[in-house]
Motif scaffolding. Structure first.
Motif, PDB file in Angstrom:
ATOM      1  N   ARG A 149       0.912  -1.268  -0.137  1.00 61.97           N
ATOM      2  CA  ARG A 149      -0.051   0.026  -0.047  1.00 61.97           C
ATOM      3  C   ARG A 149       0.832   1.347  -0.045  1.00 61.97           C
ATOM      4  O   ARG A 149       0.574   2.111  -0.776  1.00 61.97           O
ATOM      5  N   PRO A 160      -5.692   1.035  -5.135  1.00 66.75           N
ATOM      6  CA  PRO A 160      -5.175  -0.121  -4.426  1.00 66.75           C
ATOM      7  C   PRO A 160      -5.631  -0.199  -3.078  1.00 66.75           C
ATOM      8  O   PRO A 160      -5.972  -1.032  -2.414  1.00 66.75           O
ATOM      9  N   THR A 161      -4.897   0.735  -2.370  1.00 63.90           N
ATOM     10  CA  THR A 161      -5.354   0.862  -0.999  1.00 63.90           C
ATOM     11  C   THR A 161      -6.445   0.826  -0.812  1.00 63.90           C
ATOM     12  O   THR A 161      -7.163   0.571   0.290  1.00 63.90           O
ATOM     13  N   SER A 164      -8.629  -2.543  -1.366  1.00 63.67           N
ATOM     14  CA  SER A 164      -8.105  -3.751  -0.412  1.00 63.67           C
ATOM     15  C   SER A 164      -8.544  -3.357   1.108  1.00 63.67           C
ATOM     16  O   SER A 164      -8.751  -4.116   1.743  1.00 63.67           O
ATOM     17  N   LEU A 213      -4.349  -6.607  -3.516  1.00 62.94           N
ATOM     18  CA  LEU A 213      -3.167  -5.661  -3.480  1.00 62.94           C
ATOM     19  C   LEU A 213      -2.220  -6.453  -4.730  1.00 62.94           C
ATOM     20  O   LEU A 213      -1.625  -6.094  -5.616  1.00 62.94           O
TER      21      LEU A 213
END
Length: 535
Positions: A149, A160-161, A164, A213
């Motif tokens: 992250r 993505p952070t 997820s 991720l």
């Protein structure tokens, strides 16, 4: 461009963080119905040391990596950040394993620190040890997830952070509730077993978040490798030099990131003993459950913006600071303070004014006597949490990490010094008062540091703060009047009535505050032209 990046990244992370916080709060309601406030207290016994070991395992690397990568990408050097990321995955795997082994095998040693007298508590030592050991397994994968992250955030890729984070929370909560329900209602298990398996949800949720991720890493692998081959430095930066710089960022970030867990740890270690000394030992574990879980989860929801801003601010401010652009830096700091105060102040006031109906609506009437009062005292701390989070992030962004640590140490020192004394003097709420005093001291130092090292003038912020406080007072009066009137017809004697009181009260407060902010153009100033009032 900096403002656009800040707002775009903040919007993505704020939505994800808010969803995650809301989910993390909502599940406490059915979970508390299954295991009670005593079970929530046991849950906190496991999670508090886990949170601290997790921070020590990661050493602040995820956020430090985001700062490091952002810095070198702003200089056009993509290869350095990518090489650090690859080696960092190995480091996080090793530190995660060490942290897991420490927490697992130290559980019998930690337990008597939490509950000095097993006979005086509802939860047994065996239950506490089992809970700590079950949650410790998550340390094997969560540090790796944090490193990935951090790299994406340093590349200013927040999706993505965000994704997820939400998936991790959904899977974790589903596992917690399913495990607790099956153990308590299907297999006739006890609270200790149910809570222990519930904490194992951190590992299961972590697996899901890591899977997301890895998907993004695989999807973006070609682009990342292509950027990494773009080298501007004549000589590659050695790994030793990378880690020397990274550690200078990471250790302060790790320590500052432990602010709230450290304050909670002091409460966990002192409340049982202090309340037993004043003849309130029978309520101490319930009180720990309310303070560290029920009320705390409510308080964290308004803090979602501060959490998202903190993650976004470090690489963004680092970029502006590295580029030696004081105007961008000033604009970022102004925007940050305005957003935090605009949202946190009414939230803090609302939790204070509607503490009883909010707690009753969410957790029922059984523990309302202690829960409502605790939330009334503790609710406004959301403003203090938020301010410390973003001011510490600003200091880290301008390479003044040690001042942020100094601020935290000062706050923790006051908390530790006053916690037991204030509980002996005024009862359970003395622990909350000590938290206010500690965070006030810490925030005073961080605000002073921002003014000193950036030349930032707080005159404009103070002027707008005055307006926000005035609107919040008007909002509070309106909410109290409406709640008093409604309680004549809907007294707080049933859960249904608590929904009416909290729902209508909160809605009325939000409308009053929003109307005042809109009419005075404060909403336009803080939130942008889309909230512009027609002339």
């Amino acid at each position: 461009m900096a403002e656009t990046n800040l707002m775009r990244g903040t919007k993505v992370l704020t939505v994800a963080t808010l969803v995650s916080k809301i989910l993390g709060f909502i599940y406490v309601v059915p979970f508390s119905a299954l295991v009670g406030q005593t079970g929530l207290g046991l849950y906190s016994y496991g999670y508090t040391p886990y949170t601290i070991l997790l921070s020590l395992a990661t050493l602040g690397f995820p956020l430090a990596v985001s700062k490091f990568v952002s810095k070198y990408q702003s200089l056009g050097d993509y290869d350095t950040g990518y090489r650090l990321f690859k080696s960092g995955l190995v480091v996080m795997s090793i530190t995660g394993l060490i942290a897991f082994l420490l927490l697992f095998f130290m559980a019998p040693v930690i337990t008597p620190w939490i509950l000095p007298d097993e006979a005086a508590g509802v939860n047994s030592y065996e239950d506490i040890i089992f809970t700590i050991r079950m949650v410790s397994v998550a340390l094997l994968i969560v540090p790796i997830m944090g490193m990935i992250r951090g790299y994406f955030q340093g590349c200013h890729s927040m999706m993505p952070t965000a994704v997820s984070q939400v998936i991790e929370q959904i899977v974790r909560i589903a596992f917690i509730l399913a495990a607790a329900f099956l153990i308590m209602n299907v297999y006739d298990g006890n609270i200790g077993l149910a809570v222990g398996f519930a904490t194992f949800g951190a590992f299961v949720g972590g697996l899901a978040g890591l899977g997301v991720l890895l998907y993004y890493l695989f999807k973006n692998r070609k682009n990342m490798l292509g950027m990494a081959r773009t080298k501007t430095a004549e000589k590659p930066l050695p790994l030793r030099a990378m880690y020397k710089e990274l550690i200078s960022y990471a250790i302060p970030l790790s320590i500052v990131g432990l602010a709230i867990p450290f304050f909670q740890l002091i409460d966990t270690m002192t409340i049982n003993g202090a309340l037993s000394r004043i003849g309130m030992g029978e309520v101490s574990e319930n009180y720990i459950g309310v303070l560290t879980q029920s009320a705390h989860k409510i308080v964290l929801i308004p803090m979602a913006l501060a959490t998202a801003l903190s993650v976004t601010l470090v690489p963004t401010i680092t970029n502006a600071y590295t580029a030696n652009d004081p105007n961008r830096l000033q604009q970022l700091i102004t925007q940050t303070f305005q957003l935090i105060l605009f949202i946190s102040i009414p939230a803090a006031v609302g939790l204070f004014a509607l503490s009883d109906p909010i707690f009753a609506a969410l957790f029922g009437l059984e523990d309302l006597a202690i829960g409502g009062q605790t939330l009334q005292w503790y609710g406004p701390i959301t403003l203090f949490f938020s301010l410390f989070s973003v001011t510490a992030a600003i200091l880290q962004g301008i390479n003044r990490q040690m001042l942020a640590i100094t601020a935290l140490v000062a706050g923790l020192g006051l908390k530790l010094l006053l916690n037991t004394f204030l509980m002996l003097a005024i009862g359970p709420n003395g622990a909350i008062l000590a938290t206010y005093i500690g965070f006030t001291a810490a925030i005073s130092i961080t605000v002073w540091g921002i003014g000193k090292y950036t030349g930032f003038s707080f005159a404009l912020i103070l002027k707008r703060l005055g307006w926000m406080l005035a609107f919040a007072v008007i909002m509070a009066i309106s909410v109290m009047v409406i709640e008093t009137g409604l309680s004549l017809t809907f007294p707080l004697t049933t859960r249904f009535n608590s929904y009416i009181l909290s729902g209508l009260g909160a809605s009325a407060g939000a409308i009053v505050y929003a109307f005042l902010a809109y009419r005075t153009r404060l909403a336009e100033i803080v939130l942008g032209p889309r909230f512009k009032r027609p002339d």
